[in-house]
Write an enzyme that holds these catalytic residues in place. Structure first.
Site, PDB file in Angstrom:
ATOM      1  N   GLY A 129       0.815  -1.212   0.000  1.00 40.99           N
ATOM      2  CA  GLY A 129       0.000   0.000   0.000  1.00 40.99           C
ATOM      3  C   GLY A 129       0.850   1.262   0.000  1.00 40.99           C
TER       4      GLY A 129
ATOM      5  N   GLU B 225       0.285  -9.119  -0.553  1.00 42.02           N
ATOM      6  CA  GLU B 225      -0.110 -10.475  -0.146  1.00 42.02           C
ATOM      7  C   GLU B 225      -1.589 -10.753  -0.424  1.00 42.02           C
ATOM      8  OE1 GLU B 225       1.361 -11.744   3.670  1.00 42.02           O
ATOM      9  OE2 GLU B 225       0.104 -13.536   3.663  1.00 42.02           O
TER      10      GLU B 225
ATOM     11  N   ARG C 209      10.267 -24.168   1.729  1.00 43.11           N
ATOM     12  CA  ARG C 209       9.451 -24.286   2.931  1.00 43.11           C
ATOM     13  C   ARG C 209       8.531 -25.475   2.973  1.00 43.11           C
ATOM     14  NH1 ARG C 209       8.517 -17.900   3.500  1.00 43.11           N
ATOM     15  NH2 ARG C 209      10.667 -17.656   4.143  1.00 43.11           N
TER      16      ARG C 209
HETATM   17  C1  LIG Z   1       6.874 -13.271  10.623  1.00 45.19           C
HETATM   18  C2  LIG Z   1       6.958 -13.032   9.145  1.00 45.19           C
HETATM   19  C3  LIG Z   1       8.185 -12.873   8.515  1.00 45.19           C
HETATM   20  C4  LIG Z   1       8.267 -12.638   7.149  1.00 45.19           C
HETATM   21  N1  LIG Z   1       9.500 -12.485   6.577  1.00 45.19           N
HETATM   22  C5  LIG Z   1       9.572 -12.243   5.242  1.00 45.19           C
HETATM   23  C6  LIG Z   1      10.832 -12.052   4.618  1.00 45.19           C
HETATM   24  O1  LIG Z   1      11.890 -12.104   5.248  1.00 45.19           O
HETATM   25  N2  LIG Z   1      10.866 -11.790   3.295  1.00 45.19           N
HETATM   26  C7  LIG Z   1       9.727 -11.706   2.558  1.00 45.19           C
HETATM   27  O2  LIG Z   1       9.827 -11.441   1.360  1.00 45.19           O
HETATM   28  N3  LIG Z   1       8.518 -11.862   3.137  1.00 45.19           N
HETATM   29  C8  LIG Z   1       8.405 -12.138   4.455  1.00 45.19           C
HETATM   30  N4  LIG Z   1       7.169 -12.310   5.027  1.00 45.19           N
HETATM   31  C9  LIG Z   1       5.955 -12.049   4.244  1.00 45.19           C
HETATM   32  C10 LIG Z   1       5.711 -10.557   4.148  1.00 45.19           C
HETATM   33  O3  LIG Z   1       6.056  -9.940   5.356  1.00 45.19           O
HETATM   34  C11 LIG Z   1       4.271 -10.196   3.872  1.00 45.19           C
HETATM   35  O4  LIG Z   1       3.773 -10.979   2.845  1.00 45.19           O
HETATM   36  C12 LIG Z   1       4.162  -8.743   3.465  1.00 45.19           C
HETATM   37  O5  LIG Z   1       4.743  -7.917   4.443  1.00 45.19           O
HETATM   38  C13 LIG Z   1       2.732  -8.329   3.232  1.00 45.19           C
HETATM   39  O6  LIG Z   1       2.694  -6.947   2.973  1.00 45.19           O
HETATM   40  P1  LIG Z   1       1.374  -6.247   2.498  1.00 45.19           P
HETATM   41  O7  LIG Z   1       1.720  -4.852   2.179  1.00 45.19           O
HETATM   42  O8  LIG Z   1       0.731  -7.042   1.431  1.00 45.19           O
HETATM   43  O9  LIG Z   1       0.390  -6.324   3.750  1.00 45.19           O
HETATM   44  P2  LIG Z   1       0.564  -5.922   5.300  1.00 45.19           P
HETATM   45  O10 LIG Z   1       1.913  -5.460   5.643  1.00 45.19           O
HETATM   46  O11 LIG Z   1      -0.046  -7.035   6.046  1.00 45.19           O
HETATM   47  O12 LIG Z   1      -0.360  -4.660   5.414  1.00 45.19           O
HETATM   48  C14 LIG Z   1      -1.753  -4.737   5.353  1.00 45.19           C
HETATM   49  C15 LIG Z   1      -2.308  -3.356   5.548  1.00 45.19           C
HETATM   50  O13 LIG Z   1      -3.710  -3.391   5.335  1.00 45.19           O
HETATM   51  C16 LIG Z   1      -4.377  -2.759   6.392  1.00 45.19           C
HETATM   52  N5  LIG Z   1      -5.688  -3.378   6.523  1.00 45.19           N
HETATM   53  C17 LIG Z   1      -5.990  -4.687   6.672  1.00 45.19           C
HETATM   54  N6  LIG Z   1      -7.315  -4.853   6.739  1.00 45.19           N
HETATM   55  C18 LIG Z   1      -7.869  -3.630   6.623  1.00 45.19           C
HETATM   56  C19 LIG Z   1      -9.202  -3.138   6.619  1.00 45.19           C
HETATM   57  N7  LIG Z   1     -10.260  -3.940   6.741  1.00 45.19           N
HETATM   58  N8  LIG Z   1      -9.391  -1.811   6.500  1.00 45.19           N
HETATM   59  C20 LIG Z   1      -8.337  -0.956   6.383  1.00 45.19           C
HETATM   60  N9  LIG Z   1      -7.064  -1.371   6.375  1.00 45.19           N
HETATM   61  C21 LIG Z   1      -6.836  -2.684   6.489  1.00 45.19           C
HETATM   62  C22 LIG Z   1      -3.487  -2.933   7.579  1.00 45.19           C
HETATM   63  O14 LIG Z   1      -3.728  -1.927   8.528  1.00 45.19           O
HETATM   64  C23 LIG Z   1      -2.113  -2.790   6.942  1.00 45.19           C
HETATM   65  O15 LIG Z   1      -1.777  -1.432   6.837  1.00 45.19           O
HETATM   66  C24 LIG Z   1       7.087 -12.569   6.394  1.00 45.19           C
HETATM   67  C25 LIG Z   1       5.850 -12.744   7.017  1.00 45.19           C
HETATM   68  C26 LIG Z   1       5.771 -13.006   8.370  1.00 45.19           C
HETATM   69  C27 LIG Z   1       4.453 -13.272   8.988  1.00 45.19           C
END
Ligand SMILES: Cc1cc2nc3c(=O)[nH]c(=O)nc-3n(C[C@H](O)[C@H](O)[C@H](O)COP(=O)(O)OP(=O)(O)OC[C@H]3O[C@@H](n4cnc5c(N)ncnc54)[C@H](O)[C@@H]3O)c2cc1C
Ligand code: SF4
Ligand code: SF4
Ligand code: FES
Lengths: 276, 654
Positions: B15, B424, B297
């Site tokens: 985002g 994701e 994994r």
């Molecule tokens: C412990 C852990 C370690 C990881 N390590 C790695 C790594 O080393 N390398 C790698 O490539 N990946 C890694 N991953 C995977 C990676 O971190 C995630 O896939 C990635 O950060 C997801 O990012 P995102 O921007 O899609 O969502 P997120 O970072 O989950 O952000 C989601 C956003 O949506 C908002 N949101 C959710 N629902 C709503 C709603 N209903 N209304 C308004 N806002 C909402 C939240 O507030 C947040 O701001 C790891 C995951 C985990 C769990």
């Protein structure tokens, strides 16, 4: 963390028995301007329990020790691994993250009590949830970013020595939790955003100012940051009590940051004096 | 006023990257998040982010090989063109993050340091201490703050997305609720980007943040967006069991030399240190000599699961194995893995530099998500190529636009016009299994690359001639009204009486998590999945009578949680149904009743759609784009099933 601390924690953990009951005493408040009260809950402790898992248990069955039905406790949390800063609260009088607070260390015996209160320097939204927007506002005040030219492909950033990287990395792990502000005698509750631009910025902002001043592109805004730090609410307001550094969970070198910015501000003061 | 604007829902890496790119192009952005964006789940990522780099390149690695590994790692389920584009962009993305000030670890000469990660024989993972995700999100957060202070981005933090607003088949805004005041209202926008992350909470305890409930995706799904490959849920092999959460022990612990083992003798009660080398069973190293502990994994997960659950060889008879770093220099470990080792010590109380860690698999990542489209780029081989020989010359250069057409309006758009899915929450790139350190890349790539598509779409004639700001209020009012009513009805269930357990939202949520973990994780069977669907139907019935324990009209978290449980049930059903339909084993999806991959029938996306009248999910299979690489068996050189292509390992690669 001192070694005695460490040893005491380890000893507590070893003596703690799963299945015991512990009392969680929570300071509750239904919203801004509403009165506060304490409620106590008896919680059965499973292996590896922390404050979060206790609050989750309470939410599923919100009944106090007196047998009164109440509402689930409201609190803020996210990562559950002490990296997002959300779940900060005052636990037995000390500000810290609740997700990394293990019950075995704080309440190893049957009937032990743990008291939870919201942070004291930020307005309470409800129960243990406080509004920390002021911290994010201060990051804007200090222009805490690297002013890049844009997101198009322009090659790599500046090269950096491992030492410089380590120093910046350490500062950059600040998770905006606010422990350092809650413990600071100079940082006071300020409900109205109107006063934020002139009230004390606090240690977190000092750490961040140093972080961006230490990056070669980030340093282009160095003087702007120093101007803010010379003004009302800047470094001069720091009383050097050093409470901040003692409570920072990320062991950020806040006193060094304050000293270094203090020097930079003095130098900037001279230059300004001679050039204006 | 007919100003064009964009809503981005979610302030994780995807985002924030989107907000930066779109604001930079001059379109105002409204950014919504349930937490201050800086606290989004992306902070949890520890290990790193993948990209081809000069050192690896000179050893024979290439963007093309990164692409090939990702397709192979994903067991040939991903649409291939987008993955090619992502791999080609990866080095540029690292450079950009570097310019933003991310403190990437450095070599003594001051270049970016690299580490080895699962699924590759080359060092291609960039990292910043042991908190890479935190460092990346902070860098993007800072850039967004800069735009915010210039008035180009407006943040709505502690606002929850409830539904997209649709008008004439186009997404023209959202309905959202302020979690403090509980005010619900509609917001207009010419395009909406969903970047709301994964759905770990559907499984109860996982490695995800507590806010990753998948509810936002479910709400789009229920509004008509398709959901792709819901059954593809990655279970991470190494997590630390805990009461509230299963904390991740990053794959980098294996990348830095961590060895997985159990005592050879069942019920061996000796302390790990007292067990001689000969009495230790390094089962990954023995079974997979080429990759050893760094097998991908899903393979590591199944092997650990098998050792514990089927063979009863878990440490102390429990579901846990050793992950051992004690043979490495403690100072080296502190330098390379400090942060993650601290997590273990903080939550378990033992120092992994001196005592082997105890770990077990946990739900970690959703490869599935909102289904999206794209326009393929210029690369169109006459026939798909065979698997790339690791370390050999790539068949094409890494010029941009070969995988996806830059700026094409439909890149990362869902089946609903104007509704995009980034990060994701999208089903793209990772197929049936995500390679470590590829998620952060896909999030930022979506934001930057597909962000341009959003800009072009909003400025395209059909949209800019009819901006959302100029539309009649009817659709917006009706959408907001619907949500206000549903919210009021839920709030009205609140009772002071000692509620019935069966209708307690927390009890329903707990049972949902337990059921999904038991039926839809490491090992799946027809019978168990059918049983799971029966259980989900029961939970749905109970949920229809859900009762709150808090009726407050201010900052009511019990209300927010209860509402999300309904959405989690919808996602859970799609996951279980997808797993039932996919009668094969592929990547993270392993069916004991169909242990082999079945390319003829199932090299297809499982597409879930929601039927609003019945409230049920239905699954269909749609063909994928496999025009670039021919599927081969994915063995990672396993000894007892050695296949010809598995011998194609480069000599001398690290
Ligand atoms: C412990 C852990 C370690 C990881 N390590 C790695 C790594 O080393 N390398 C790698 O490539 N990946 C890694 N991953 C995977 C990676 O971190 C995630 O896939 C990635 O950060 C997801 O990012 P995102 O921007 O899609 O969502 P997120 O970072 O989950 O952000 C989601 C956003 O949506 C908002 N949101 C959710 N629902 C709503 C709603 N209903 N209304 C308004 N806002 C909402 C939240 O507030 C947040 O701001 C790891 C995951 C985990 C769990
Ligand atoms: S040293 Fe300054 S910032 Fe730190 S606690 Fe004391 S007054 Fe506050
Ligand atoms: S400096 Fe430390 S205590 Fe202060 S906000 Fe940052 S992490 Fe928290
Ligand atoms: S929940 Fe993130 S620091 Fe505790």
């Amino acid at each position: 963390m001192t070694t005695t601390d460490h040893a005491a924690r380890a000893a507590a953990r070893r003596s703690a028995k799963p299945g015991r009951k512990v009392l969680i005493r929570v300071k509750r408040c239904e919203g801004p301007g509403k009165p506060s009260r304490f409620e106590t809950f008896a919680v059965t402790i499973e292996r590896g329990a922390n404050i979060i898992s206790c609050l989750q248990q309470i939410a599923a069955n919100p009944v106090t020790v007196e047998g009164t039905r109440t509402t689930p406790v409201v609190w803020d949390s996210g990562c559950l691994e002490e990296v997002c800063g959300a779940c900060t609260m005052i636990i037995n009088g000390k500000v810290r993250q609740s997700c990394s607070c293990l019950i075995d260390e704080y309440a190893p015996a049957e009937g032990d009590v743990i008291t939870l209160e919201p942070m004291s320097k930020f307005p309470v939204v409800r129960d243990l949830w406080v509004d920390r927007s002021r911290m994010f506002h201060n990051l804007k005040r200090l222009r805490a970013w690297v002013p890049i030219d844009g997101t198009y492909s322009l090659g790599a950033g500046p090269r950096e020595s491992p030492d410089a990287q380590e120093a910046r990395y350490k500062l950059s792990t600040c998770m905006t939790c606010g422990c350092c502000l809650d413990a600071c005698p100079q940082f006071l509750l300020a409900e109205s955003p109107a006063s934020w631009d002139t009230s004390f910025v606090g240690a977190q902002a000092f750490g961040q100012a140093l972080l961006f001043n230490s990056h070669s592109t980030g340093a282009q805004l160095k003087n702007d940051r120093l101007e803010v730090l010379m003004g009302p609410g800047g470094v001069v307001d720091c009383g050097n009590a050093q409470n901040c550094v003692k409570v920072c969970p990320k062991e950020i070198p806040l006193t060094e940051a304050i000293a270094s910015l203090g020097r930079a501000v003095t130098i900037r003061g001279f230059t300004r004096f001679f050039t204006s | 006023m007919s100003e064009l604007r964009v809503i981005v829902v979610g302030g994780g890496l995807a985002g924030l990257a989107a907000a930066v790119r779109i604001a930079e192009a001059g379109l105002p952005v409204d950014l919504f998040s349930v937490v201050p964006v800086k606290r989004s789940h992306s902070v949890c990522a520890q290990g790193g982010i993948n990209a081809c780099n000069e050192v690896a390149r000179q050893q024979g690695y290439s963007e093309y090989e990164h692409f090939d590994e990702t397709i192979y790692g994903g067991d040939f389920l991903a649409d291939q063109h987008p993955v090619l584009e992502m791999a080609n962009w990866a080095p540029r993305i690292i450079d950009l993050l570097d310019r933003m000030g991310v403190p990437f670890n450095r070599t003594s000469e001051g270049y970016r340091d690299l580490r080895l990660f699962g699924g590759s024989l080359f060092k291609r993972t960039h990292f910043a201490g042991a908190t890479t995700g935190q460092q990346l999100i902070y860098a993007l957060d800072e850039q967004v703050r800069r735009y915010e202070s210039e008035g180009k981005v407006t943040k709505y933090e502690f606002w929850e997305f409830l539904a997209p607003v649709l008008c004439d088949g186009r997404c023209v805004g959202i309905v959202a609720q302020d979690m403090r005041t509980m005010q619900t209202r509609a917001f207009r926008a010419d395009a909406v980007v969903m970047a709301t992350g994964g759905c770990g909470l559907v499984f109860g305890k996982s490695t995800n943040s507590i806010i990753c409930n998948g509810a936002a995706a479910a709400r789009c799904f229920r509004a008509g967006a398709h959901y792709g490959n819901p059954e593809m849920i990655q279970v991470h092999p190494t997590a630390i069991p805990g009461a509230d959460k299963l904390r991740l022990m990053s794959e980098s612990a294996r990348g830095e030399g961590g060895r997985v083992w159990v005592p050879r003798r069942r019920g061996d009660t000796r302390a790990p240190r007292d067990i001689a080398e000969a009495d230790r069973f390094y089962f990954l190293e023995e079974k997979y000599p080429a990759y050893g502990n760094i097998v991908p994994r899903d393979i590591a997960t199944r092997e650990i699961f098998d050792i514990c659950v089927n063979q009863g060889m878990g440490v102390s008879g429990e579901n846990q194995v050793y992950l051992d770093l004690t043979h490495k220099d403690p100072d080296y470990l502190t330098r390379k893995l400090g942060g993650i080792l601290e997590i273990y010590e903080k939550f378990v109380g033992e120092d992994p530099r001196y005592t082997p860690m105890k770990i077990f698999p946990a739900v970690h990542y959703s490869m599935g998500g909102l289904w999206t489209t794209y326009t393929p780029g210029s690369y169109a081989p006459a026939a798909p190529r065979t698997k790339h020989k690791s370390g050999s010359a790539p068949p094409l250069n890494a010029a941009i636009g070969q995988g996806m057409q830059p700026g094409a309006l439909n890149n990362a758009m869902t089946n609903i016009q104007g509704l995009y899915a980034f990060g994701e929450v999208s089903f793209a790139y990772h197929g049936a299994n995500r390679l470590g350190a590829n998620a952060l890349l896909s999030c930022i790539f979506d934001g930057l690359f597909c962000g341009s598509s959003v800009v072009n779409y909003v400025r395209s004639e059909g949209v800019s001639a009819r901006p959302a700001s100029g539309m009649q209020p009817g659709a917006f009012d009706a959408a907001a009204e619907g949500q206000v009513k549903a919210g009021a009805a839920l709030l009205a269930t609140a009772t002071d009486a000692p509620g019935d357990k069966a209708t307690n939202p927390y009890v329903i949520g707990k049972e949902l998590g337990d059921e999904m973990t038991a039926a839809c994780t490491v090992v799946r069977t027809e019978a168990r999945l059918k049983q799971c669907l029966v259980k989900l139907a029961e939970l749905k019935d109970r949920y229809a009578k859900v009762q709150l324990s808090d009726g407050a009209g201010w900052s009511n978290q019990a209300f927010g949680y209860a509402r999300a449980v309904g959405d989690m049930l919808a996602i859970a059903e799609a996951i279980a149904k997808g797993a039932e339909v996919r009668k094969e084993s592929r990547g993270a999806h392993y069916r004991t009743d169909f242990p082999d991959r079945n390319d003829a029938e199932f090299t297809k996306t499982t597409l879930a759609s929601y039927d609003a009248t019945s409230g049920a999910a239905s699954i269909s299979l749609v063909p994928i784009d496999a025009s670039l690489i021919v599927p081969t068996a994915r063995t990672y050189g396993k000894k007892d099933t050695e296949k010809p292509e598995a011998k194609a390992q480069p000599a001398g690669a690290v």
